[in-house]
Motif scaffolding. Structure first.
Motif, short mmCIF file in Angstrom:
data_model
loop_
_atom_site.label_atom_id
_atom_site.label_comp_id
_atom_site.label_asym_id
_atom_site.label_seq_id
_atom_site.Cartn_x
_atom_site.Cartn_y
_atom_site.Cartn_z
N HIS A 179 0.87 -1.09 0.22
CA HIS A 179 0.19 0.55 -0.03
C HIS A 179 0.81 1.23 -0.08
O HIS A 179 1.78 0.76 0.91
CB HIS A 179 -0.72 0.23 1.14
N VAL A 180 0.89 2.39 -0.92
CA VAL A 180 1.24 3.47 -1.18
C VAL A 180 0.00 4.51 -0.80
O VAL A 180 -0.49 4.85 -2.26
CB VAL A 180 2.05 3.49 -2.79
N TYR A 181 1.26 5.32 0.01
CA TYR A 181 0.86 6.31 0.54
C TYR A 181 1.28 7.48 -0.43
O TYR A 181 2.57 7.96 0.42
CB TYR A 181 0.47 6.74 1.76
N ARG A 182 0.93 9.11 -0.21
CA ARG A 182 1.28 9.76 -0.94
C ARG A 182 1.75 10.58 0.32
O ARG A 182 0.36 10.61 0.80
CB ARG A 182 0.82 10.48 -1.16
N VAL A 183 2.95 11.02 1.46
CA VAL A 183 2.21 12.19 2.44
C VAL A 183 2.22 13.75 2.00
O VAL A 183 2.55 14.07 0.84
CB VAL A 183 3.65 12.01 3.03
N LYS A 184 1.27 14.01 2.73
CA LYS A 184 0.45 15.67 1.52
C LYS A 184 1.22 15.99 2.97
O LYS A 184 2.25 16.15 3.70
CB LYS A 184 -1.10 15.43 2.48
N LYS A 185 1.47 17.65 2.67
CA LYS A 185 2.15 18.52 2.76
C LYS A 185 1.27 19.59 3.67
O LYS A 185 0.27 20.16 3.20
CB LYS A 185 2.92 19.22 1.74
N LYS A 186 1.26 20.59 5.05
CA LYS A 186 -0.02 20.74 5.67
C LYS A 186 0.20 21.59 4.64
O LYS A 186 1.52 22.47 4.76
CB LYS A 186 0.29 21.12 6.60
N ARG A 187 -1.12 23.10 4.77
CA ARG A 187 -0.82 24.53 4.56
C ARG A 187 -0.57 25.47 5.69
O ARG A 187 -1.17 24.38 6.71
CB ARG A 187 -1.91 24.67 3.37
N LYS A 188 0.05 26.30 5.28
CA LYS A 188 0.02 27.44 6.40
C LYS A 188 -0.96 27.94 6.60
O LYS A 188 -2.23 28.46 6.12
CB LYS A 188 1.33 28.22 6.24
#
Length: 736
Positions: A714-723
């Motif tokens: 299972h591959v997940y993209r690590v999202k970037k938190k918005r400021k």
């Protein structure tokens, strides 16, 4: 028997212990000896027999090489599978090492390839490291340059050039063991028996056919060559020129061994202890001892220079031990004087001083160099012998692997099945008894006196027990103990074990003792037994194992791992080339080889910061909150994380040794499943991350998005938190 009685009566005093064995050997073993031509005997008999011996050694080496290559081909159908499948077959760290060979070939030039290795930012994300300093990959560099220069690109693929080179080193390994047995026994039949035993005990002597790129498969052939050179160097018949040649051969083989394996310092430490032991009981001269130590030091320092002053070498125990030994010995000139009890007391005091100074030098060196690269190895040793904490994550990773456990008893059963174990044990017992007697005799002799007395002492020592035999005996004993304590180290022991057992069968010591016991000893009978018994054993082994070998070579399998192939294909086609992947060390090595993507961590574990990052990344299999895991992955620069069901739901290891259990223990959490837990462990407030993320709840989907899945991965993209904006700072932050 009459001749034996006459010889005994002609001497005016009792012979030293073992003299009769040596006398028989000097008369019976030199007719086929490899040194005979070097000593000026150019008779047709010497030339023919030596040529036959060398031809048999090369033939056995090639046979072993072809056998291993055929097994590898039959097991994977390597010639017929796709390139990505070939690369996936380089499992775990093998894939990491082979990726640098591939990287060098793909570089526009050799200079740029070397520059990329020296300033690498693909192996560890957010870090630039010098791979030539950190890892032992000069063999990949050398092979890639050689492949570029040789006119073979049109008809030999790079992967075949690589694997054929490794299999060819197996031929070198067998030839080295063959020569060691030949030198010890004086008969190339011993070398033949050694080669046959090595091949028949393939399961326990090598694992090259399925772990091609492992560093030990590169280094052990050079270690075997070094042992051969040491064996030849310690023979008393050599001229000054031949001794110099042997010293250079010892240096070159030691250098190659050290250059190709990161664990070189620990193997050489055992060898240094062997030299120290032989020195203490007067089996080696001062010149021989100093030369052997300096060869080790020279080899290590040469590698230290090539590896851009790798501090792990300067902080090694073996260097500290050699410096301490030579320093204290220089100031203890009277160490080998006095009666036996006095010498034993001096020896104990001397050894205590050497150990104390060794650890002092090593401690100061590591403090000065700020060296922590190898501390996980010492943690493993402490934990293995119950000398340290058992919850340490790094130590537990090793302790829970079968390869780092004690040697299983079925190993001895397999060795006995090929008729190897029994002559080995008999040879070991006989030679150990002779060695102990000769050592006591050496230590009980008064030192000093006239030149004639000194000469008589030396002659008596050499007659009683040959130093080359003494070295090989302690070599097999010391490395045998290492193999019994740690199964992975058995590959150092079992190959040399074949040579020692063959020496016992084809040498004179065992047969002289037996024939003397039966009161039927004679030159003719001794010669007959020494040649008839090994030939009979080879015939028996042929009858018993040839059909099994043919059956084994006829078994055809095929590489089949569709889930991993699907994952690698997806990564290569659907993700950016500079994407950073997090996951298990073993899988990430394959991702680097197959796709060239950037990694957060990898299996080459000899770095403190990398070990800490690996433990952090592995929190994806622990009981942690999604926010904590997300912060860890973003700190490592990960864009994607690959979760493996085989780790998340692992059943291969027992409870307490599963990766998730090791993480729970390190985090102070109660382990899964029925069973006892230590009273200080507590329940985690969070579910296991690798399981909970598949529920697709908001807490997880806001931070991770699934981009690929199959039955295994299972591959997940690590999202970037918005400021957060100033207007909505009190509200939960939005995510991509």
């Amino acid at each position: 028997m009459t001749a034996l009685r006459q010889r005994k009566g002609s001497r005016g005093k009792e012979p030293p212990l073992g003299a009769e064995f040596q006398s028989q050997q000097s008369n019976c073993c030199t007719d086929h000896h490899p040194e005979k031509i070097l000593q000026g005997d150019w008779s047709w008999g010497a030339i023919i027999w030596t040529s036959v011996g060398w031809s048999v050694s090369v033939g056995l080496g090639l046979l072993c090489c072809i056998y291993m290559a055929t097994l590898h081909e039959n097991d994977l159908w390597f010639s017929n599978i796709k390139e990505v499948e070939r690369e996936i077959s380089f499992r775990t760290e093998c894939g990491l090492y082979y990726s640098y060979f591939k990287q060098m070939l793909q570089a526009p030039s050799i200079q740029e390839g070397l520059s990329d290795l020296i300033h690498d930012n693909l192996t560890e994300s957010k870090r630039t490291i010098n791979l030539l300093q950190r890892m032992n990959i000069y063999q990949e560099v050398f092979l890639s340059i050689l492949y570029r220069l040789l006119p073979i690109q049109s008809y030999l693929e790079p992967v075949y050039f690589y694997i054929y080179t490794v299999f060819s080193l197996q031929a070198v390994y067998v030839i080295a063991l063959y020569l060691t047995a030949w030198l010890l026994s004086g008969s190339w039949l011993a070398g033949t028996l050694t080669g046959v035993w090595y091949i028949l005990n393939r399961v326990d002597t090598t694992r090259v056919e399925f772990t091609i790129s492992l560093r030990e498969n590169w280094s052990l052939p050079f270690l075997a060559l070094q042992v051969t050179a040491i064996t030849c160097y310690l023979r008393p018949q050599l001229t000054a020129l031949q001794q110099k040649v042997m010293v250079w051969l010892m240096y070159v083989t030691t250098f190659c061994f050290c250059l190709t394996w990161q664990f070189n310092q620990f193997i050489l430490l055992v060898q240094a202890l062997i030299i120290y032991t032989l020195d203490c009981v007067d089996f080696l001269t001062t010149t021989q001892v100093t030369t052997l130590y300096l060869v080790q030091v020279s080899g290590l320092l040469s590698v230290w220079l090539l590896q851009f002053c790798n501090s792990m070498i300067l902080g090694s125990l073996v260097l500290s031990f050699i410096v301490a030994t030579l320093f204290i010995r220089h100031f203890q000139s009277g160490l080998k004087t006095g009666s036996m009890l006095v010498r034993l007391g001096k020896l104990l005091l001397h050894s205590a001083m050497v150990l104390l100074l060794t650890f002092t030098i090593n401690y100061l060196a590591k403090k000065a160099l700020q060296l922590r690269s190898d501390e996980h190895i010492f943690k493993f040793i402490k934990s293995k012998f119950a000398l340290g904490p058992t919850r340490d994550f790094d130590a537990s990773l090793y302790l829970c692997e079968e390869a780092f456990g004690v040697l299983p008893l079925d190993t001895l059963e397999r060795l006995a099945g090929t008729l190897l174990l029994y002559p080995y044990i008999l040879t070991l017992l006989l030679l150990s008894g002779l060695l102990a007697g000769a050592a006591l005799q050496n230590m009980s002799r008064p030192k000093g006196g006239s030149a004639e007395e000194k000469k008589g002492v030396v002659e008596g020592r050499l007659v009683a027990f040959r130093p080359d035999v003494a070295y090989n005996l302690l070599h097999t004993l010391f490395y045998g103990l290492l193999a019994f304590s740690t199964m992975r180290m058995k590959y150092i022991w079992t190959g040399h074990m074949c040579a020692v057992a063959a020496y016992g069968v084809c040498g004179t010591e065992l047969w002289t003792l037996l024939l003397n016991t039966l009161r039927c000893n004679s030159k003719a009978l001794l010669r007959l037994v020494r040649y008839a018994v090994p030939l009979a054993m080879i015939g028996c082994l042929y009858y018993k194992f040839w059909p099994k070998l043919m059956e084994e070579l006829s078994e055809l399998r095929e590489f089949y791992d569709p889930d991993t192939v699907e994952l690698m294909t997806w990564i290569s086609t659907k993700t950016p080339k500079q994407a950073v992947f997090a996951g298990s060390m073993q899988l990430l090595a394959g991702i680097k080889l197959c796709t060239g993507r950037v990694l957060t961590n990898h299996p080459h574990y000899e770095d403190k910061d990398l070990r800490e990052r690996t433990r952090q990344v592995y929190q994806v299999y622990a009981r942690q909150s999604p926010e904590e895991v997300h912060a860890i992955l973003r700190a490592a620069g990960a864009d994607y994380v690959v979760l493996e069901n085989s780790i998340c739901y692992e059943r291969r290891h027992r409870r307490g040794c599963r990766l998730r259990d090791l993480l729970d223990l390190a985090n102070g959490h109660i382990m899964d499943g029925p069973g006892e837990n230590d009273p200080d462990l507590v329940s985690s407030p969070h579910p296991r991350f690798c399981e909970a993320i598949k529920t697709d709840t908001v807490a997880y989907t806001s931070l991770f998005s699934r981009t690929f899945q199959n039955k295994t991965f299972h591959v997940y993209r690590v999202k970037k938190k918005r400021k957060k904006s100033a207007k909505s700072s009190s509200e939960p932050s939005a995510t991509q």
